[in-house]
Write an enzyme that holds these catalytic residues in place. Structure first.
Site, mmCIF file in Angstrom:
data_model
loop_
_atom_site.group_PDB
_atom_site.id
_atom_site.type_symbol
_atom_site.label_atom_id
_atom_site.label_comp_id
_atom_site.label_asym_id
_atom_site.label_seq_id
_atom_site.Cartn_x
_atom_site.Cartn_y
_atom_site.Cartn_z
ATOM 1 N N GLU A 23 -5.521 12.259 4.888
ATOM 2 C CA GLU A 23 -5.916 13.662 5.084
ATOM 3 C C GLU A 23 -7.390 13.759 5.480
ATOM 4 O OE1 GLU A 23 -6.017 17.981 2.813
ATOM 5 O OE2 GLU A 23 -6.207 16.173 1.620
ATOM 6 N N GLU A 44 4.221 33.304 2.810
ATOM 7 C CA GLU A 44 5.058 33.955 1.795
ATOM 8 C C GLU A 44 4.931 33.328 0.407
ATOM 9 O OE1 GLU A 44 9.338 31.717 2.403
ATOM 10 O OE2 GLU A 44 8.979 33.561 3.511
ATOM 11 N N SER A 64 -9.310 11.410 0.409
ATOM 12 C CA SER A 64 -8.960 10.328 -0.529
ATOM 13 C C SER A 64 -8.521 9.099 0.259
ATOM 14 C CB SER A 64 -7.820 10.769 -1.455
ATOM 15 O OG SER A 64 -8.186 11.905 -2.178
ATOM 16 N N GLU A 120 -6.708 30.685 9.668
ATOM 17 C CA GLU A 120 -6.759 30.648 8.205
ATOM 18 C C GLU A 120 -7.771 31.648 7.643
ATOM 19 O OE1 GLU A 120 -4.835 29.278 5.983
ATOM 20 O OE2 GLU A 120 -3.612 28.131 7.381
ATOM 21 N N ARG A 132 0.864 -1.185 0.000
ATOM 22 C CA ARG A 132 0.000 0.000 0.000
ATOM 23 C C ARG A 132 0.897 1.231 0.000
ATOM 24 N NH1 ARG A 132 -3.406 -3.139 -1.558
ATOM 25 N NH2 ARG A 132 -5.037 -3.995 -0.238
#
Length: 182
Positions: free
Chosen positions: A119, A140, A113, A92, A37
């Protein structure tokens, strides 16, 4: 062990970068056979469905190198190590839009996914937006064009494939459902 679980026999780290790492795992399958995997490890992210008092959606347009094009998205960003997702969402939102918010509610968390990556994205709804005078700035290497659009514009951008990612499509569908339920 579940009857579908794959037992890890060996893990080989292939790459470790600023955002992701890649590892190859040898696994024992439920039938006793073995396989490999390829797994991407990611610290997770947040995304913010920010609504103005006029019910406009705050979006950012940015270039995505993996796609070789710009897309329009809800503000989002990567979690820092051990960072609380709500804290990250507040940071954010300010960095990418210059807004803070009076209300912040978790809508959903989902894996992007699961076939090859761990994630997880936490999607928040932000209301009561307040433009900050001395807002935190973008990273940046981050360049965005700030937009405030209507739900109808967002729907058109989906049809035109200008909005083309799962977290933003989910946010638009959430608003469509809320409108339908009224």
């Amino acid at each position: 062990m579940s009857r579908l679980e794959e037992k890890t026999i060996k893990t080989e780290k292939i790459f470790s970068g600023k955002v992701i790492s890649l590892q190859i795992e040898d696994v024992e399958l439920p039938n006793g056979n073995t396989s490999k995997r390829e797994i991407i490890k990611h610290p997770g992210a947040v995304a913010i469905l920010a609504l103005t008092d006029e019910n406009k959606i705050v979006m950012v347009e940015q270039y995505r190198k993996a796609l070789e094009r710009t897309i329009i998205e809800i503000p989002a960003g990567k979690l820092e190590l051990n960072e609380d997702p709500k804290t990250c969402a507040i940071r954010e939102l300010e960095e990418e839009t210059g807004y803070s918010c009076k209300e912040l509610e978790l809508l959903i968390s989902f894996f992007t996914s699961p076939g090859f990556a761990d994630e997880i994205v936490h999607v928040y709804l932000a209301k009561g937006l307040v433009k900050k005078e001395n807002a935190a700035s973008l990273d940046e290497d981050e360049f965005v064009h700030l937009m405030e659009i209507t739900l109808e514009e967002a729907e058109r951008y989906i049809r035109e494939q200008k909005i083309y990612d799962a977290k933003t499509a989910y946010a638009v569908q959430y608003l469509q459902l809320q409108k339908a339920l009224k």
